[in-house]
Design a protein around this motif. Structure first.
Motif, PDB file in Angstrom:
ATOM      1  N   GLU A 218       0.835  -1.198   0.000  1.00  0.00           N
ATOM      2  CA  GLU A 218       0.000   0.000   0.000  1.00  0.00           C
ATOM      3  C   GLU A 218       0.875   1.254   0.000  1.00  0.00           C
ATOM      4  O   GLU A 218       0.499   2.281  -0.574  1.00  0.00           O
ATOM      5  N   THR A 219       2.040   1.184   0.618  1.00  0.00           N
ATOM      6  CA  THR A 219       2.943   2.336   0.670  1.00  0.00           C
ATOM      7  C   THR A 219       4.259   2.091  -0.056  1.00  0.00           C
ATOM      8  O   THR A 219       4.887   3.035  -0.524  1.00  0.00           O
ATOM      9  N   VAL A 220       4.700   0.853  -0.132  1.00  0.00           N
ATOM     10  CA  VAL A 220       5.965   0.520  -0.818  1.00  0.00           C
ATOM     11  C   VAL A 220       5.629  -0.053  -2.193  1.00  0.00           C
ATOM     12  O   VAL A 220       5.128  -1.169  -2.294  1.00  0.00           O
ATOM     13  N   PRO A 221       5.878   0.684  -3.267  1.00  0.00           N
ATOM     14  CA  PRO A 221       5.473   0.216  -4.601  1.00  0.00           C
ATOM     15  C   PRO A 221       6.284  -0.992  -5.063  1.00  0.00           C
ATOM     16  O   PRO A 221       7.432  -1.182  -4.647  1.00  0.00           O
ATOM     17  N   PRO A 222       5.727  -1.793  -5.963  1.00  0.00           N
ATOM     18  CA  PRO A 222       6.501  -2.857  -6.596  1.00  0.00           C
ATOM     19  C   PRO A 222       7.447  -2.268  -7.643  1.00  0.00           C
ATOM     20  O   PRO A 222       7.020  -1.537  -8.543  1.00  0.00           O
ATOM     21  N   TRP A 223       8.727  -2.554  -7.528  1.00  0.00           N
ATOM     22  CA  TRP A 223       9.734  -1.904  -8.346  1.00  0.00           C
ATOM     23  C   TRP A 223       9.815  -2.488  -9.751  1.00  0.00           C
ATOM     24  O   TRP A 223       9.458  -3.639 -10.009  1.00  0.00           O
ATOM     25  N   GLY A 224      10.324  -1.637 -10.672  1.00  0.00           N
ATOM     26  CA  GLY A 224      10.582  -2.063 -12.037  1.00  0.00           C
ATOM     27  C   GLY A 224      12.055  -2.367 -12.243  1.00  0.00           C
ATOM     28  O   GLY A 224      12.917  -1.964 -11.440  1.00  0.00           O
ATOM     29  N   ILE A 225      12.380  -3.069 -13.320  1.00  0.00           N
ATOM     30  CA  ILE A 225      13.740  -3.532 -13.554  1.00  0.00           C
ATOM     31  C   ILE A 225      14.155  -3.290 -15.000  1.00  0.00           C
ATOM     32  O   ILE A 225      13.309  -3.234 -15.902  1.00  0.00           O
ATOM     33  N   ASN A 226      15.456  -3.127 -15.217  1.00  0.00           N
ATOM     34  CA  ASN A 226      16.034  -2.943 -16.557  1.00  0.00           C
ATOM     35  C   ASN A 226      15.428  -1.751 -17.289  1.00  0.00           C
ATOM     36  O   ASN A 226      15.219  -1.794 -18.506  1.00  0.00           O
ATOM     37  N   GLY A 227      15.140  -0.677 -16.569  1.00  0.00           N
ATOM     38  CA  GLY A 227      14.521   0.493 -17.169  1.00  0.00           C
ATOM     39  C   GLY A 227      13.025   0.545 -16.995  1.00  0.00           C
ATOM     40  O   GLY A 227      12.396   1.580 -17.253  1.00  0.00           O
ATOM     41  N   GLY A 228      12.408  -0.557 -16.572  1.00  0.00           N
ATOM     42  CA  GLY A 228      10.968  -0.573 -16.309  1.00  0.00           C
ATOM     43  C   GLY A 228      10.631   0.262 -15.085  1.00  0.00           C
ATOM     44  O   GLY A 228      11.458   0.426 -14.176  1.00  0.00           O
ATOM     45  N   LEU A 229       9.407   0.776 -15.044  1.00  0.00           N
ATOM     46  CA  LEU A 229       8.974   1.644 -13.954  1.00  0.00           C
ATOM     47  C   LEU A 229       8.179   0.868 -12.921  1.00  0.00           C
ATOM     48  O   LEU A 229       7.646  -0.214 -13.194  1.00  0.00           O
ATOM     49  N   HIS A 230       8.078   1.459 -11.703  1.00  0.00           N
ATOM     50  CA  HIS A 230       7.367   0.795 -10.612  1.00  0.00           C
ATOM     51  C   HIS A 230       5.867   0.742 -10.911  1.00  0.00           C
ATOM     52  O   HIS A 230       5.336   1.546 -11.685  1.00  0.00           O
ATOM     53  N   GLY A 231       5.201  -0.214 -10.253  1.00  0.00           N
ATOM     54  CA  GLY A 231       3.770  -0.394 -10.442  1.00  0.00           C
ATOM     55  C   GLY A 231       2.947   0.330  -9.392  1.00  0.00           C
ATOM     56  O   GLY A 231       3.475   0.967  -8.478  1.00  0.00           O
ATOM     57  N   GLY A 232       1.628   0.216  -9.527  1.00  0.00           N
ATOM     58  CA  GLY A 232       0.701   0.896  -8.621  1.00  0.00           C
ATOM     59  C   GLY A 232       0.525   0.174  -7.307  1.00  0.00           C
ATOM     60  O   GLY A 232       0.729  -1.043  -7.200  1.00  0.00           O
ATOM     61  N   THR A 233       0.153   0.921  -6.275  1.00  0.00           N
ATOM     62  CA  THR A 233      -0.033   0.376  -4.937  1.00  0.00           C
ATOM     63  C   THR A 233      -1.489  -0.027  -4.704  1.00  0.00           C
ATOM     64  O   THR A 233      -2.363   0.233  -5.520  1.00  0.00           O
ATOM     65  N   SER A 234      -1.726  -0.659  -3.563  1.00  0.00           N
ATOM     66  CA  SER A 234      -3.062  -1.162  -3.223  1.00  0.00           C
ATOM     67  C   SER A 234      -3.823  -0.134  -2.392  1.00  0.00           C
ATOM     68  O   SER A 234      -3.237   0.811  -1.844  1.00  0.00           O
ATOM     69  N   SER A 235      -5.131  -0.336  -2.277  1.00  0.00           N
ATOM     70  CA  SER A 235      -5.957   0.494  -1.390  1.00  0.00           C
ATOM     71  C   SER A 235      -7.256  -0.236  -1.114  1.00  0.00           C
ATOM     72  O   SER A 235      -7.682  -1.105  -1.889  1.00  0.00           O
ATOM     73  N   LYS A 236      -7.914   0.115   0.013  1.00  0.00           N
ATOM     74  CA  LYS A 236      -9.179  -0.501   0.416  1.00  0.00           C
ATOM     75  C   LYS A 236     -10.168   0.610   0.775  1.00  0.00           C
ATOM     76  O   LYS A 236      -9.794   1.598   1.417  1.00  0.00           O
ATOM     77  N   TRP A 237     -11.424   0.405   0.411  1.00  0.00           N
ATOM     78  CA  TRP A 237     -12.437   1.440   0.607  1.00  0.00           C
ATOM     79  C   TRP A 237     -13.733   0.806   1.094  1.00  0.00           C
ATOM     80  O   TRP A 237     -14.079  -0.315   0.712  1.00  0.00           O
ATOM     81  N   LEU A 238     -14.449   1.539   1.942  1.00  0.00           N
ATOM     82  CA  LEU A 238     -15.763   1.117   2.429  1.00  0.00           C
ATOM     83  C   LEU A 238     -16.772   2.214   2.099  1.00  0.00           C
ATOM     84  O   LEU A 238     -16.601   3.360   2.516  1.00  0.00           O
ATOM     85  N   GLN A 239     -17.789   1.849   1.345  1.00  0.00           N
ATOM     86  CA  GLN A 239     -18.858   2.792   1.006  1.00  0.00           C
ATOM     87  C   GLN A 239     -20.126   2.362   1.733  1.00  0.00           C
ATOM     88  O   GLN A 239     -20.705   1.327   1.427  1.00  0.00           O
ATOM     89  N   ARG A 240     -20.515   3.146   2.714  1.00  0.00           N
ATOM     90  CA  ARG A 240     -21.676   2.808   3.524  1.00  0.00           C
ATOM     91  C   ARG A 240     -22.964   2.921   2.706  1.00  0.00           C
ATOM     92  O   ARG A 240     -23.072   3.733   1.781  1.00  0.00           O
ATOM     93  N   ALA A 241     -23.946   2.103   3.034  1.00  0.00           N
ATOM     94  CA  ALA A 241     -25.239   2.145   2.346  1.00  0.00           C
ATOM     95  C   ALA A 241     -25.827   3.547   2.448  1.00  0.00           C
ATOM     96  O   ALA A 241     -25.841   4.156   3.521  1.00  0.00           O
ATOM     97  N   GLY A 242     -26.283   4.067   1.320  1.00  0.00           N
ATOM     98  CA  GLY A 242     -26.870   5.406   1.287  1.00  0.00           C
ATOM     99  C   GLY A 242     -25.864   6.512   1.057  1.00  0.00           C
ATOM    100  O   GLY A 242     -26.252   7.667   0.864  1.00  0.00           O
TER     101      GLY A 242
END
Length: 592
Positions: free
Chosen positions: A462-486
């Motif tokens: 969630e805070t430490v991104p997955p790294w890229g290699i050989n010139g590749g770029l890092h990937g996106g991080t995770s997140s969690k969300w709760l949407q209450r009814a209404g």
């Protein structure tokens, strides 16, 4: 005198054993009841020789440690079971994994062992699912079973079984899953005796030894080719331990001494207060490195334990990878999968053309529990997947498991058996790190809950991104969300939490991490970038920013603008970096 086996017979026995190993899987998933084993295949079988060395399988043998405890008290018809990580030297790494082992006899002569461990959805402890995010000791994580006989000379030990099931919130599922594991082991035993009948027992035993020797010689060549005598180091991080501590450093050094590869984890952080510690078995550590080298450098090699003496493992006591009892272990997969990322980062420095980037970094899980309208208890547990990294052969997989045989729980299964509707299941746009070969995207899964209850969540990256290699770029991080009814606005929730109350109509939006890219994104074929944009894997903005590809609103490439932009970006950037780590909170601030 050592018996030799001709090559044709050796291949026949090898393939018969491999077929038996896959038949074990088939038997288990046909009998099991839990979605984790029945649908997602979270079980790992193997077949071993009489010494307890794995000849075919996945996770490596822990059997010598069990045999050592029982000595000569091992008989035909015995079936052993255990789940205590500390009582089996880390062969099982958290309490949810129940392991079954039985000795194989042919005409009264001991010729080997079969074994499987599988993840039980609940083994007691302070939270449903038995993997508390905030545990400080293993005492909080459920029933611990030392190696015991669940069957003794063919007779079921009802007392042991009753104790095991009495300590679970899901006894019916656990019983079915346990019996499935036992049936899988018995299937392997039957197939091994059939091989002995067909080819002769002495031929079978000799063939097992030859398969181990063959893998050892192949590994010796790989070690000498790809591991240098000078140490190569790599560092990666686990976000946190669920108790607010972190990030946690994992530091790896690899070098060669003669034919032996030395794997040294000195410099890894001390064990965590929370449950991310990974009490790894030394043999399992050897297997992970051997399997990675085989899959990265020569996938035709059959992996087994023949190469164990070619690895030396250093696991500092009291560290994340060798914690002292009674350290909490339930969510050790954050550390486990970062172990793989460190392997890739270290080995890739000497063979960058054969290595891969970092992946989504754990085994995310979602648990929803409560009582339905009929006051019947329900407990949904699902493992989720993320981005598998970019690699030499091509793009990483979107929303795929680390483990090759795992599969996603069918949505129809979830909705049929649990009070849940899955409203969406899709890849996360821009989560895959840019590269010549794009990193796999994470997934976004939206659950609408139909009954009141509680949810527990566990994830990382969630805070430490997955790294890229050989010139590749890092990937996106995770997140969690709760949407209450209404409500129209989801609120962000922590990546590690337990027993959060929910009501009917609430939605949980579970977003897993992507993965790093492989190779220079400015060299990626324009048509591949355009395809990703059309498939909504990559945004037009990212296509231009990271790939240098200009795409208009009608999804057409402006070739002249693209050529000019790519050339300018290469001139300004210069040679690409070997790794792109992104920004790591708690690490880069300290460096500044």
């Amino acid at each position: 005198m050592t018996r030799t086996v001709d090559p044709i017979t050796l291949d026949l026995i090898e393939n018969a054993l491999l077929n038996a190993r896959f038949e074990m899987d088939s038997v288990v998933v046909r009998i099991a009841l839990s979605p984790v084993i029945r649908e997602q295949h979270d079980e790992f079988p193997m077949i071993c020789n009489a010494k307890g060395q794995m000849v075919v399988g996945q996770f490596g043998s822990y059997i010598p440690g069990i045999v050592e405890q029982y000595g000569d008290d091992i008989h035909e018809g015995d079936v052993f079971v255990w789940n205590d990580p500390y009582a089996c030297k880390g062969s099982i790494s958290h309490n949810n994994d129940w392991c079954v082992m039985l000795p194989i006899f042919h005409e009264g002569v001991h010729v080997g062992f079969s074994s499987i461990f599988g993840h039980m959805v609940d083994v007691g402890g302070k939270v449903p699912g038995s993997m508390p995010a905030d545990s400080r000791t293993i005492w909080e994580e459920g029933l611990r079973i030392p190696p015991v006989k669940i069957y003794q000379k063919g007779t079921l030990n009802e007392g042991v079984l009753d104790i095991m099931l009495n300590n679970s919130r899901t006894p019916d599922m656990n019983r079915a899953d346990l019996m499935a594991l036992i049936a899988g082991c018995r299937t392997a035993a039957k197939r091994v005796t059939e091989i002995c009948d067909r080819f002769g027992r002495d031929t079978y035993v000799a063939a097992c030894d030859m398969l181990l020797d063959r893998t050892r010689e192949a590994m010796r060549i790989l070690i000498n080719k790809y591991i240098a005598e000078e140490p190569v180091t790599f560092t990666d991080y686990v976000d946190d331990d669920g108790l607010g501590n972190g990030p946690f450093k994992m530091h790896l050094s690899i070098y060669r001494r003669g034919d032996v590869a030395v794997i040294d984890w000195t410099g890894t952080d001390d064990q965590a207060e929370g449950p991310i510690n990974f009490h790894i078995h030394e043999g399992l550590c050897k297997l992970f490195f051997g399997v990675y080298m085989i899959m990265a450098f020569d996938p035709k090699i059959m992996f087994n334990e023949g190469f164990y003496d070619l690895f030396e493992i250093i696991l500092p006591e009291g560290s994340l990878l060798n914690p002292r009892f009674p350290a909490a272990l339930s969510n050790r997969l954050n550390t486990h999968t970062r172990f793989f990322d460190c392997q890739a980062g270290a080995l890739g420095q000497k063979a960058p053309h054969l290595s891969m980037a970092a992946g989504y970094g754990t085994s995310p899980h979602f648990i929803f529990t409560g009582h339905d309208k009929n006051d019947k208890y329900f407990q949904l547990m699902e493992l989720l997947f993320g981005g598998v990294p970019g690699r030499p052969l091509g793009d990483g997989f979107d929303g795929h498991a680390w483990w090759p045989l795992f599969s996603a729980t069918p949505i129809e299964y979830i909705e049929n058996y649990y009070p849940v509707l899955v409203e969406s299941y899709r890849p996360v746009k821009d989560a895959g790190g840019a590269g010549l070969h794009r990193g796999g995207a994470g997934i976004e899964k939206t659950y609408r809950l139909l009954e009141p209850g509680t949810i527990s969540i566990h994830d990382d990256r969630e805070t430490v991104p997955p790294w890229g290699i050989n010139g590749g770029l890092h990937g996106g991080t995770s997140s969690k969300w709760l949407q209450r009814a209404g409500s129209d606005t989801p609120e962000r929730i922590k990546s590690k939490l337990d027993n959060l109350p929910v009501e009917p109509g609430d939605k949980v939006i579970f977003i897993t991490a992507g993965s790093g890219g492989w190779g220079d994104p400015l060299d990626r074929p324009v048509d591949a970038v355009l395809r990703d944009v059309r498939h909504q894997i990559v945004s037009r903005e990212k296509a231009e920013r990271d790939y240098g590809v200009v795409i208009d609103e009608n999804h057409q490439v402006d070739k002249a603008a693209t050529d000019a932009l790519r050339q300018r970006m290469k001139d300004e950037r210069g040679a690409p970096e070997p790794f792109d780590f992104g920004f790591i909170p708690g690490v880069h601030e300290a460096a500044e």
